[in-house]
Design a protein around this motif. Structure first.
Motif, PDB file in Angstrom:
ATOM      1  N   THR A 171      -6.266   7.981   3.067  1.00  0.00           N
ATOM      2  CA  THR A 171      -5.416   7.542   1.967  1.00  0.00           C
ATOM      3  C   THR A 171      -5.768   8.369   0.729  1.00  0.00           C
ATOM      4  OG1 THR A 171      -5.410   5.319   2.865  1.00  0.00           O
ATOM      5  CG2 THR A 171      -4.735   5.564   0.573  1.00  0.00           C
ATOM      6  N   GLU A 173      -6.862   9.368  -2.759  1.00  0.00           N
ATOM      7  CA  GLU A 173      -7.764   8.743  -3.729  1.00  0.00           C
ATOM      8  C   GLU A 173      -7.618   9.461  -5.058  1.00  0.00           C
ATOM      9  OE1 GLU A 173     -11.723   8.693  -2.239  1.00  0.00           O
ATOM     10  OE2 GLU A 173     -11.252   7.387  -0.550  1.00  0.00           O
ATOM     11  N   SER A 185      -6.429   0.694 -10.669  1.00  0.00           N
ATOM     12  CA  SER A 185      -5.770   1.356  -9.549  1.00  0.00           C
ATOM     13  C   SER A 185      -4.828   2.490  -9.957  1.00  0.00           C
ATOM     14  CB  SER A 185      -4.973   0.327  -8.735  1.00  0.00           C
ATOM     15  OG  SER A 185      -3.983  -0.269  -9.555  1.00  0.00           O
ATOM     16  N   VAL A 216      -2.860   4.031  -6.813  1.00  0.00           N
ATOM     17  CA  VAL A 216      -3.347   3.717  -5.472  1.00  0.00           C
ATOM     18  C   VAL A 216      -3.888   2.297  -5.551  1.00  0.00           C
ATOM     19  CG1 VAL A 216      -4.946   4.330  -3.623  1.00  0.00           C
ATOM     20  CG2 VAL A 216      -3.916   6.135  -5.019  1.00  0.00           C
ATOM     21  N   ASP A 217      -3.076   1.349  -5.097  1.00  0.00           N
ATOM     22  CA  ASP A 217      -3.363  -0.066  -5.319  1.00  0.00           C
ATOM     23  C   ASP A 217      -3.856  -0.735  -4.048  1.00  0.00           C
ATOM     24  OD1 ASP A 217      -3.550  -2.254  -6.959  1.00  0.00           O
ATOM     25  OD2 ASP A 217      -1.423  -2.803  -6.841  1.00  0.00           O
ATOM     26  N   LYS A 218      -4.998  -1.381  -4.136  1.00  0.00           N
ATOM     27  CA  LYS A 218      -5.518  -2.144  -3.003  1.00  0.00           C
ATOM     28  C   LYS A 218      -5.160  -3.616  -3.216  1.00  0.00           C
ATOM     29  CE  LYS A 218      -9.317   1.002  -1.904  1.00  0.00           C
ATOM     30  NZ  LYS A 218      -8.673   1.496  -0.681  1.00  0.00           N
ATOM     31  N   CYS A 239      -8.519  -6.246   6.864  1.00  0.00           N
ATOM     32  CA  CYS A 239      -8.015  -5.086   6.107  1.00  0.00           C
ATOM     33  C   CYS A 239      -6.737  -4.483   6.687  1.00  0.00           C
ATOM     34  CB  CYS A 239      -9.096  -4.013   6.008  1.00  0.00           C
ATOM     35  SG  CYS A 239      -9.462  -3.193   7.579  1.00  0.00           S
ATOM     36  N   TYR A 404      -0.343  -7.642  -4.272  1.00  0.00           N
ATOM     37  CA  TYR A 404      -0.872  -6.594  -5.145  1.00  0.00           C
ATOM     38  C   TYR A 404      -0.584  -6.992  -6.589  1.00  0.00           C
ATOM     39  CZ  TYR A 404      -0.543  -3.708  -0.889  1.00  0.00           C
ATOM     40  OH  TYR A 404      -0.650  -3.204   0.378  1.00  0.00           O
ATOM     41  N   THR A 422       2.599   2.340   2.319  1.00  0.00           N
ATOM     42  CA  THR A 422       1.303   1.712   2.584  1.00  0.00           C
ATOM     43  C   THR A 422       0.586   2.476   3.681  1.00  0.00           C
ATOM     44  OG1 THR A 422       2.388   0.152   4.100  1.00  0.00           O
ATOM     45  CG2 THR A 422       1.931  -0.614   1.859  1.00  0.00           C
ATOM     46  N   THR A 426      -3.487  -0.232   1.907  1.00  0.00           N
ATOM     47  CA  THR A 426      -3.528   0.429   0.595  1.00  0.00           C
ATOM     48  C   THR A 426      -2.140   0.968   0.238  1.00  0.00           C
ATOM     49  OG1 THR A 426      -5.834   1.067   0.885  1.00  0.00           O
ATOM     50  CG2 THR A 426      -4.569   2.294  -0.755  1.00  0.00           C
TER      51      THR A 426
END
Length: 446
Positions: A171, A173, A185, A216-218, A239, A404, A422, A426
């Motif tokens: 993903t 970063e 994020s 980049v949102d978790k 997860c 989110y 996604t 993530t």
């Protein structure tokens, strides 16, 4: 031939319950209308001794499905062997995982891991094969069968070391130098603004080019979709990682995890409570409700979350989740009545089976308020997670649901200037059009 059982969506099930309880609602409408808080709406039923006694009676009559059973585990493993002999490796793998989820004794656990390692080997998942072989030996795999397992370990080790290096897609970063100082994020190209017309919304703090990553949102919380059926044996329930060698919860056969770390995190934060009622929920309500189970999970997470007073807008903190719009007045009073009644059923089940409240009556009221509020929040803020698969042909499917906090601040547009994807759970938000400094960033909810 037996008729196929009708599977209802959450909204369809609620509509059926509205029709079922309409005569009762019409009698109690004027009194229920006086309730002004979520806790009061649930207490409308929970303060009724006859109602609570009826719910408790329903719970006592439930025969919860068996969570651990070696006989069931052995039968599933043998079904897996049939699929494996017919070279249906993926179907065999799912059955071995299902066997593992039911296995109670170390012997059955070791057999399930050992057999699954064979399916993994022939599917080309050598690293996962080696992990399962180690797990099988850890649980005391039978010496009389171990020669075959040692040979497979040797073959898998050679195959894993000799094959070309596989580059795993990671993903995106955000580089440390481009981190947003105010938003956990986000990149440093956007900011949160507030005005009367749009409320809180996202604005570009500089010119943004097409394709640039904005965030980049978790998720604060995720849940596997209850309708995913057999594919639930291929995903981590903590997860949502796609994983072919998941490991089970020690106490139930519902939850599966990609690593011991995910299993420990889930158990500590919420599953140690959730685990005790999962065998009952479906029978009590007639359906495993995505938004009820998810609402319960968020409420349990709040209980275990440590306080954090940072001023940064964070995606991993409940404070931001609690500030999301829940549109609590959007439902009709009748639908709210039915939701409160069904939520009261869940609350009684929690008190009967989990015993988390003890003498803390004040906390009980807070729990009711949050649990009901999270149901409303879920309906308008939950995001559907889509996973990609490659079998005989490439396809996608709904894997799970997530909340989110930062994503929810983007306003909707039918002609948005951003889009999102996604990766497992993530979310990555990118620009789909050039965005000028000062312009609002929109996303499509559709």
């Amino acid at each position: 031939m037996a008729a196929e059982k009708k599977v209802f969506t959450d909204s369809e099930f609620i509509e059926l319950q509205v029709q079922r309880y309409r005569p009762r609602y019409l009698k109690e409408e004027s009194e229920f209308k006086k309730c002004t808080t979520n806790a009061e709406r649930m207490n409308f039923f929970l303060n009724n001794e006859e109602e609570v006694a009826h719910i408790k009676s329903k719970i006592q009559q439930i025969k919860p499905h068996v969570t651990k059973c070696d006989i069931r585990a052995s039968a599933l493993r043998k079904l897996g062997n049939v699929q494996f002999q017919n070279k249906n490796d993926k179907d065999a793998l799912k059955l071995y995982t299902q066997s593992l989820s039911f296995a109670k004794s170390d012997e059955e656990v070791s057999f399930a891991y050992g057999n699954r390692s064979a399916a993994l080997f022939y599917m080309g998942f050598y690293e996962e094969c080696l992990e399962d072989i180690d797990r099988a030996f850890k649980h005391g795999y039978s010496e009389s069968r171990s020669a075959k397992l040692f040979k497979r370990k040797e073959d898998a080790t050679k195959a894993y070391s000799s094959r070309k290096k596989v580059v795993k897609v990671k993903t995106y970063e955000i580089p440390q130098s481009e981190m947003n100082p105010s938003i956990q994020s986000a990149r440093n190209c956007i900011e949160i603004q507030t005005n009367e017309k749009y409320g809180r919304h996202i604005v570009a703090s500089r010119d943004i080019a097409i394709g640039e990553v904005l965030a980049v949102d978790k998720p604060y919380a995720v849940a596997l979709h209850t309708d995913i059926s057999s594919d639930r044996f291929l995903f981590c329930h903590e997860c949502l990682k796609h994983c072919y060698n998941v490991i089970p919860c020690l106490n139930c056969n519902e939850a599966l995890y990609c690593t011991e770390a995910c299993k420990a995190k889930a158990f500590q934060n919420y599953h140690k409570y959730e685990c005790l009622i999962l065998p009952y929920v479906g029978q009590l309500l007639g359906i495993k409700f995505d938004f009820w189970l998810f609402s319960l999970k968020i409420t349990l997470l709040v209980m275990t979350e440590e306080k954090n007073d940072e001023t940064m807008y964070r995606s991993d903190r409940y404070k931001e989740i609690s500030e999301l719009e829940d549109h609590s007045n959007a439902d009709s009073l009748e639908k709210t009545y039915v939701s409160a009644l069904l939520s009261a059923n869940i609350f009684v089940l929690i008190k009967e089976k989990i015993k988390i409240f003890k003498e803390f009556v004040v906390f009980e009221e807070k729990f009711k308020e949050l649990f009901f509020s999270h149901q409303q929040m879920f309906k308008v803020n939950a995001v559907t997670i889509i996973s990609s698969h490659e079998n005989d042909k490439f396809y996608t499917s709904v894997t799970g649901l997530a909340i989110y906090s930062f994503y929810s601040l983007f306003n909707h547009s039918c002609y948005p200037n951003t889009f999102w994807n996604t990766y497992e759970s993530t979310m990555v938000v990118r620009a789909s059009l050039p965005i000028k400094k000062g312009e609002q960033c929109f996303i499509s909810y559709g």
